[in-house]
Enzyme design. Structure first.
Site, PDB file in Angstrom:
ATOM      1  N   ARG A 120      -0.181   2.518  -2.062  1.00  0.00           N
ATOM      2  CA  ARG A 120       0.787   2.766  -3.130  1.00  0.00           C
ATOM      3  C   ARG A 120       2.184   2.307  -2.730  1.00  0.00           C
ATOM      4  O   ARG A 120       2.384   1.195  -2.286  1.00  0.00           O
ATOM      5  CB  ARG A 120       0.735   4.235  -3.542  1.00  0.00           C
ATOM      6  CG  ARG A 120      -0.564   4.614  -4.270  1.00  0.00           C
ATOM      7  CD  ARG A 120      -0.530   6.030  -4.772  1.00  0.00           C
ATOM      8  NE  ARG A 120      -1.637   6.305  -5.694  1.00  0.00           N
ATOM      9  CZ  ARG A 120      -1.872   7.486  -6.237  1.00  0.00           C
ATOM     10  NH1 ARG A 120      -1.077   8.512  -5.959  1.00  0.00           N
ATOM     11  NH2 ARG A 120      -2.879   7.655  -7.065  1.00  0.00           N
ATOM     12  N   SER A 121       3.198   3.164  -2.861  1.00  0.00           N
ATOM     13  CA  SER A 121       4.581   2.705  -2.676  1.00  0.00           C
ATOM     14  C   SER A 121       4.959   2.405  -1.243  1.00  0.00           C
ATOM     15  O   SER A 121       6.049   1.877  -1.004  1.00  0.00           O
ATOM     16  CB  SER A 121       5.559   3.731  -3.256  1.00  0.00           C
ATOM     17  OG  SER A 121       5.579   3.655  -4.656  1.00  0.00           O
ATOM     18  N   ALA A 122       4.094   2.712  -0.287  1.00  0.00           N
ATOM     19  CA  ALA A 122       4.371   2.244   1.066  1.00  0.00           C
ATOM     20  C   ALA A 122       4.415   0.717   1.097  1.00  0.00           C
ATOM     21  O   ALA A 122       4.978   0.124   2.022  1.00  0.00           O
ATOM     22  CB  ALA A 122       3.325   2.770   2.040  1.00  0.00           C
TER      23      ALA A 122
END
Length: 389
Positions: free
Chosen positions: A69-71
């Site tokens: 995801r946003s990593a």
């Protein structure tokens, strides 16, 4: 739960915390890796590869990867900072100097650093994109280029949860002439030997487990995350910037679908092993295994130099951002005040801490409702801190 892998002497607290995540915090399948001064000191994995698979079936293996995801945002930020390091991108230039169509609707004064620091003012789309539209880089870029900002670019900050994909991806493409996923594979992942992908190759599909939501166990007490009332209300209000930012892709994509995993969305759908994420961050702050390094010391300092701080117009809590990276703070606790990195909503976390030489990567197949401070990841961070003490 059998924990596989190794820890260097002194890092035993990380193994203990990792095992406790399964026994106390409902972990299904996960891995954690830590580098210190460019050398691996923690490499652990356990559980099932698929969140919806029975324990023992398709076990998590050393090379198992998951969507983070946003990593992914930290990897996209590195691409733009590397282009700046090479003299191909000016952080203070208008975005329109590289992407003329972006100057529409009052965005002509938006600078490159505004995109990285979540100050561009376009965290929402007036017309959300479908998952199929979002996966088309031309459609995504056209949508954010036409979008009017909801605040004066540069004047405030708010998390660009989904639109960060097309803002960064298109800028990489305009500067290099190559798709973001291809450029990251050739210029970031391959040189440092990191198992991470933006746009999963077909040959790697079998390594990636199924992800999904998992509930926090009832017996975790204070470890359970309970959002403050203002935050909960923001997520519940369909007209809030919070809801609209996360709903820039509607309906939410099926994260287990091969077509979604093969797309390249720099805000949300990178896939990595824990080792790949940690190794990437290790290369931002020094040489990895005596070899490759990505950032010069000057670029590393740029990455973690504060650009945005205070109330976040989207996340409704105080956040701190450098150039594309979250900085240590109450909303996203990392190892120390000098750390920089990025969480993935509901679980994953990657960061670097130059002062201690630590680089950290954690991936999981079970996503929680937390956005920036998952209890499982935080337990591991505390264990690293204890090991260093």
């Amino acid at each position: 739960m059998d924990v596989n892998g190794v820890v260097a002497e002194g890092f035993e607290p990380v193994r203990e915390a990792f095992a406790a995540n399964f026994s106390r915090l409902g972990e299904r399948g996960a891995a954690v890796a830590v580098y210190r001064d460019g050398h691996k000191v923690v490499d652990l994995w356990a559980g099932a590869r698929d969140v919806d698979g029975p324990a023992g079936a398709a076990p998590w293996e050393q090379g198992t990867a998951q969507i983070v995801r946003s990593a992914t945002k930290g990897v996209a930020a590195a691409a733009l900072l590397l282009l700046h390091q090479r003299g191909e991108l000016d952080l203070d230039a208008p975005v329109g100097a590289y992407w003329p169509e972006y100057k529409a609707a009052g965005k002509e004064r938006t600078r490159v650093r505004h995109l990285l620091a979540h100050r561009a003012g376009v965290p929402v789309l007036d017309r959300p994109l479908t998952p199929a539209e979002a996966a088309d880089p031309d459609l995504g870029a056209a949508a954010v280029a036409a979008q009017a900002p909801v605040w004066e670019p540069g004047a405030d900050h708010g998390y660009h949860a989904q639109t960060y994909s097309w803002l960064t991806g298109e800028l990489i493409r305009r500067v290099t002439g190559r798709p973001a996923g291809e450029w990251i594979a050739d210029e970031i992942a391959r040189p440092v030997g990191a198992d991470l992908w933006l746009g999963l190759p077909q040959a790697q599909r079998a390594r990636v487990g199924r992800v999904g939501p998992v509930d926090a166990p009832e017996n975790t007490g204070a470890l359970r995350t309970r959002p403050k009332r203002a935050v909960a209300e923001a997520y519940a209000d369909p007209d809030s910037l919070t809801r609209r930012a996360f709903a820039a892709i509607t309906p939410l994509p099926d994260e287990n679908a091969p077509a979604y995993r093969a797309a390249a969305l720099p805000a949300s759908n990178g896939i990595a092993t824990a080792d790949g994420l940690a190794r990437f961050y290790a290369a931002l702050i020094g040489e990895v295994d005596g070899g490759a390094r990505l950032f010069t010391p000057q670029t590393m300092e740029l990455a973690r130099a504060g650009q945005s701080a205070g109330p976040d117009r989207v996340l409704v809590v105080n956040t701190r951002f450098g150039l594309g990276y979250m900085l240590h703070g109450a909303a996203s606790p990392l190892l120390s005040p000098g750390s920089f990195g990025h969480p993935g909503r509901g679980g994953a976390l990657g960061f670097a801490d130059p002062e201690t030489g630590i680089a950290f990567g954690y991936v999981t197949n079970g996503f929680r409702t937390s956005v920036t401070a998952d209890p499982r990841a935080q337990a591991l961070v505390r264990a690293v801190r204890a090991a260093l003490a």
